[in-house]
Design an enzyme around this catalytic site. Sequence first.
Site, mmCIF file in Angstrom:
data_model
loop_
_atom_site.group_PDB
_atom_site.id
_atom_site.type_symbol
_atom_site.label_atom_id
_atom_site.label_comp_id
_atom_site.label_asym_id
_atom_site.label_seq_id
_atom_site.Cartn_x
_atom_site.Cartn_y
_atom_site.Cartn_z
ATOM 1 N N ASP A 5 28.679 -10.666 40.329
ATOM 2 C CA ASP A 5 29.408 -10.829 39.077
ATOM 3 C C ASP A 5 30.535 -11.846 39.198
ATOM 4 O OD1 ASP A 5 31.013 -9.307 40.741
ATOM 5 O OD2 ASP A 5 30.991 -7.522 39.490
ATOM 6 N N GLU A 64 29.518 -1.436 33.264
ATOM 7 C CA GLU A 64 30.405 -0.348 32.870
ATOM 8 C C GLU A 64 29.600 0.802 32.250
ATOM 9 O OE1 GLU A 64 33.215 -0.490 34.032
ATOM 10 O OE2 GLU A 64 34.479 -2.142 33.354
ATOM 11 N N HIS A 80 30.952 2.339 38.171
ATOM 12 C CA HIS A 80 30.179 1.127 37.863
ATOM 13 C C HIS A 80 29.775 0.358 39.118
ATOM 14 C CE1 HIS A 80 34.185 -1.213 37.572
ATOM 15 N NE2 HIS A 80 33.525 -1.783 38.548
ATOM 16 N N ASP A 83 35.049 4.340 37.816
ATOM 17 C CA ASP A 83 34.234 4.947 36.754
ATOM 18 C C ASP A 83 32.741 4.919 37.102
ATOM 19 O OD1 ASP A 83 33.638 2.275 36.461
ATOM 20 O OD2 ASP A 83 34.421 2.081 34.423
HETATM 21 C C1 GLP Z 1 35.141 -4.734 40.486
HETATM 22 C C2 GLP Z 1 33.848 -5.407 40.893
HETATM 23 C C3 GLP Z 1 32.886 -4.430 41.523
HETATM 24 C C4 GLP Z 1 33.601 -3.626 42.609
HETATM 25 C C5 GLP Z 1 34.740 -2.857 41.994
HETATM 26 C C6 GLP Z 1 35.484 -1.986 42.988
HETATM 27 O O1 GLP Z 1 35.021 -4.113 39.265
HETATM 28 N N1 GLP Z 1 33.214 -6.050 39.793
HETATM 29 O O2 GLP Z 1 31.763 -5.124 42.043
HETATM 30 O O3 GLP Z 1 32.689 -2.774 43.234
HETATM 31 O O4 GLP Z 1 35.646 -3.803 41.449
HETATM 32 O O5 GLP Z 1 36.448 -2.707 43.666
HETATM 33 P P1 GLP Z 1 37.192 -2.224 44.963
HETATM 34 O O6 GLP Z 1 36.227 -2.400 46.086
HETATM 35 O O7 GLP Z 1 38.366 -3.155 45.100
HETATM 36 O O8 GLP Z 1 37.580 -0.823 44.756
#
Ligand code: GLP
Length: 260
Positions: free
Chosen positions: A67, A143, A138, A136
């Site tokens: 993404d 989402e 995702h 959440d």
């Molecule tokens: C963002 C990214 C996800 C990632 C999530 C969690 O939303 N788009 O791909 O998994 O953050 O991030 P973190 O690893 O910093 O908790």
Amino acid sequence: MRVIIVKDYKEMSRRAAEVVANRIGKKPDLVLGLATGSTPVGMYSELIRMHKEEGLDFSKVRSFNLDEYCGLSSDHPQSYHYFMHDKLFNHINIRPENIYIPIGDVENANISCQWYEKKIKEEGGIDLQILGIGRDGHIGFNEPGSSLGSRTRIKTLTKETIEDNARFFKKREEVPLYGITMGLGTISEARECLLLASGTNKTEAIQKSIEGPVSAEITASLLQLHPRAIIIIDEEASQNLRQKDYYRYTEKMAEKLERK
Ligand code: GLP
């Protein structure tokens, strides 16, 4: 689903890097799906170490990121383009022409999304997809409410995701409101998925993803339908798992079989 529970973040990162290195060993031109966020950073550091000290070779590897934020240029310090170069690509021997990251250009979204899907197919499909998880539940920027069959597209970010990601920006108002993300259908087509999670703020999302119903509300739960999904989590993230003892036992038994 293979659930591997390890002591802490360091161990999670090391085990994950071993999986990646093993798959590159078996297929040097692996098509690797990559993720951002703080979770995979330790795994990226370990892969860099393996490249420098053990000769792990990325020269034929092709990569597709999950993404990107919409509206941030690729040289913006909070863009996922910047993040990936800073945390991994600048330190290994992957060829720049083999790196693919969605372009978060809202005006040309349809063209950009279709191009990305086409490119993944042209490169033979993703062999191993790395995933983090949002609070959440995702994956990517899929989402709650995302269609389980969705393809690469623009998604509106939830307030929770914006708040969580605000820590990387100077002000909350700077966090983009939209992201471009591989869809859940796109992710499901990866031949293998590897999801990582660490810490108590992921405990609930992990329990629901692994042991709850498969639902568009917790998009990581889609992995329950995947024939080759590995989940590596630390003690803290695994706290609420009802079948925790069984997952540990299964891993021990699998190790025994491998040794035979
Ligand atoms: C963002 C990214 C996800 C990632 C999530 C969690 O939303 N788009 O791909 O998994 O953050 O991030 P973190 O690893 O910093 O908790």
